[in-house]
Write a protein that holds these residues in place. Structure first.
Motif, short mmCIF file in Angstrom:
data_model
loop_
_atom_site.label_atom_id
_atom_site.label_comp_id
_atom_site.label_asym_id
_atom_site.label_seq_id
_atom_site.Cartn_x
_atom_site.Cartn_y
_atom_site.Cartn_z
N LYS A 42 1.03 -1.24 0.12
CA LYS A 42 -0.01 0.04 0.08
C LYS A 42 0.80 1.38 -0.05
CE LYS A 42 -2.49 -1.83 3.24
NZ LYS A 42 -3.80 -2.07 4.34
N GLU A 43 1.78 1.18 0.61
CA GLU A 43 2.77 2.25 0.99
C GLU A 43 3.49 2.70 -0.68
OE1 GLU A 43 5.49 2.19 4.08
OE2 GLU A 43 3.88 1.84 5.54
N LEU A 44 3.82 1.51 -1.28
CA LEU A 44 4.77 1.57 -2.34
C LEU A 44 3.48 2.10 -3.63
CD1 LEU A 44 7.54 1.04 -3.78
CD2 LEU A 44 6.43 -1.36 -4.00
N ASP A 45 2.35 1.77 -3.37
CA ASP A 45 1.40 1.96 -4.38
C ASP A 45 1.09 3.55 -4.26
OD1 ASP A 45 -0.62 1.96 -6.18
OD2 ASP A 45 -2.21 1.40 -4.82
N GLN A 46 1.03 4.09 -3.22
CA GLN A 46 0.90 5.65 -2.96
C GLN A 46 2.07 6.37 -3.53
OE1 GLN A 46 0.20 5.85 1.31
NE2 GLN A 46 -2.05 5.33 1.20
N CYS A 47 3.28 5.71 -3.20
CA CYS A 47 4.30 6.52 -3.64
C CYS A 47 4.81 6.27 -5.22
CB CYS A 47 5.69 6.26 -2.75
SG CYS A 47 5.44 6.50 -1.20
N LYS A 48 4.46 5.22 -5.64
CA LYS A 48 5.13 5.11 -7.09
C LYS A 48 4.08 4.62 -8.09
CE LYS A 48 9.36 4.87 -5.81
NZ LYS A 48 10.58 5.91 -6.61
N GLY A 49 2.75 4.23 -7.65
CA GLY A 49 1.86 3.96 -8.43
C GLY A 49 1.57 2.35 -8.72
N LYS A 50 0.54 2.19 -9.44
CA LYS A 50 0.04 0.72 -9.32
C LYS A 50 1.04 -0.11 -10.35
CE LYS A 50 -4.72 1.22 -8.21
NZ LYS A 50 -4.43 1.16 -6.91
N ASN A 51 1.41 0.39 -11.46
CA ASN A 51 2.25 -0.45 -12.48
C ASN A 51 3.52 -0.83 -11.84
OD1 ASN A 51 0.63 -0.78 -14.26
ND2 ASN A 51 1.06 0.93 -15.53
N ILE A 52 4.31 0.13 -11.14
CA ILE A 52 5.44 0.04 -10.25
C ILE A 52 5.36 -0.98 -9.22
CG2 ILE A 52 7.43 1.12 -9.09
CD1 ILE A 52 7.09 3.35 -11.27
N SER A 53 4.51 -1.08 -8.53
CA SER A 53 4.28 -1.90 -7.54
C SER A 53 3.91 -3.12 -7.83
CB SER A 53 2.81 -1.14 -6.69
OG SER A 53 2.91 0.04 -6.16
N ALA A 54 3.10 -3.23 -8.85
CA ALA A 54 2.86 -4.64 -9.54
C ALA A 54 4.28 -5.43 -9.88
CB ALA A 54 1.86 -4.45 -10.54
N VAL A 55 5.29 -4.43 -10.45
CA VAL A 55 6.31 -5.14 -10.87
C VAL A 55 7.40 -5.52 -9.42
CG1 VAL A 55 8.58 -4.60 -12.14
CG2 VAL A 55 6.32 -3.99 -13.11
N ALA A 56 7.21 -4.53 -8.69
CA ALA A 56 7.91 -4.77 -7.48
C ALA A 56 7.31 -5.90 -6.77
CB ALA A 56 7.83 -3.58 -6.54
N VAL A 57 6.33 -6.07 -6.62
CA VAL A 57 5.52 -7.49 -6.11
C VAL A 57 5.74 -8.80 -6.98
CG1 VAL A 57 3.19 -8.57 -5.45
CG2 VAL A 57 3.76 -6.41 -4.87
N ALA A 58 5.85 -8.72 -8.14
CA ALA A 58 6.28 -9.63 -8.95
C ALA A 58 7.69 -10.02 -8.82
CB ALA A 58 5.89 -9.45 -10.43
N ASN A 59 8.44 -9.02 -8.62
CA ASN A 59 10.04 -9.36 -8.34
C ASN A 59 10.09 -10.03 -6.86
OD1 ASN A 59 12.70 -9.27 -8.61
ND2 ASN A 59 12.85 -7.27 -8.04
#
Length: 79
Positions: A42-59
């Motif tokens: 949730k913190e990552l999503d607020q700072c970076k956006g949904k697409n970057i958060s999705a790639v971070a979670v995938a990583n």
């Protein structure tokens, strides 16, 4: 400790696509759960956006899957 990079465009395209789709789903439902990992998402999503958060979670999921497969142990979530 070496610097860990994101998911590169090398390797299996289909596997990378599946990881990204799974990451998008996890980011989408993260607000319904309240644990350490979902709070990070949730913190990552607020700072970076949904697409970057999705790639971070995938990583992160790819690294967890690799560790589970190489150590031949079952997954133990952090407390």
């Amino acid at each position: 400790m070496p610097t860990l990079l994101g998911i590169s465009k090398r390797g299996d395209t289909y596997l990378r696509t599946l990881l990204i789709h799974g990451g998008k789903t996890v980011v989408r439902v993260a607000d319904k759960h309240d644990d350490r990992r979902n709070n990070w998402i949730k913190e990552l999503d607020q700072c970076k956006g949904k697409n970057i958060s999705a790639v971070a979670v995938a990583n992160k999921n790819a690294r967890i899957a690799w560790a589970v497969l190489t150590k031949k142990e079952s997954y133990k979530a952090a407390a």
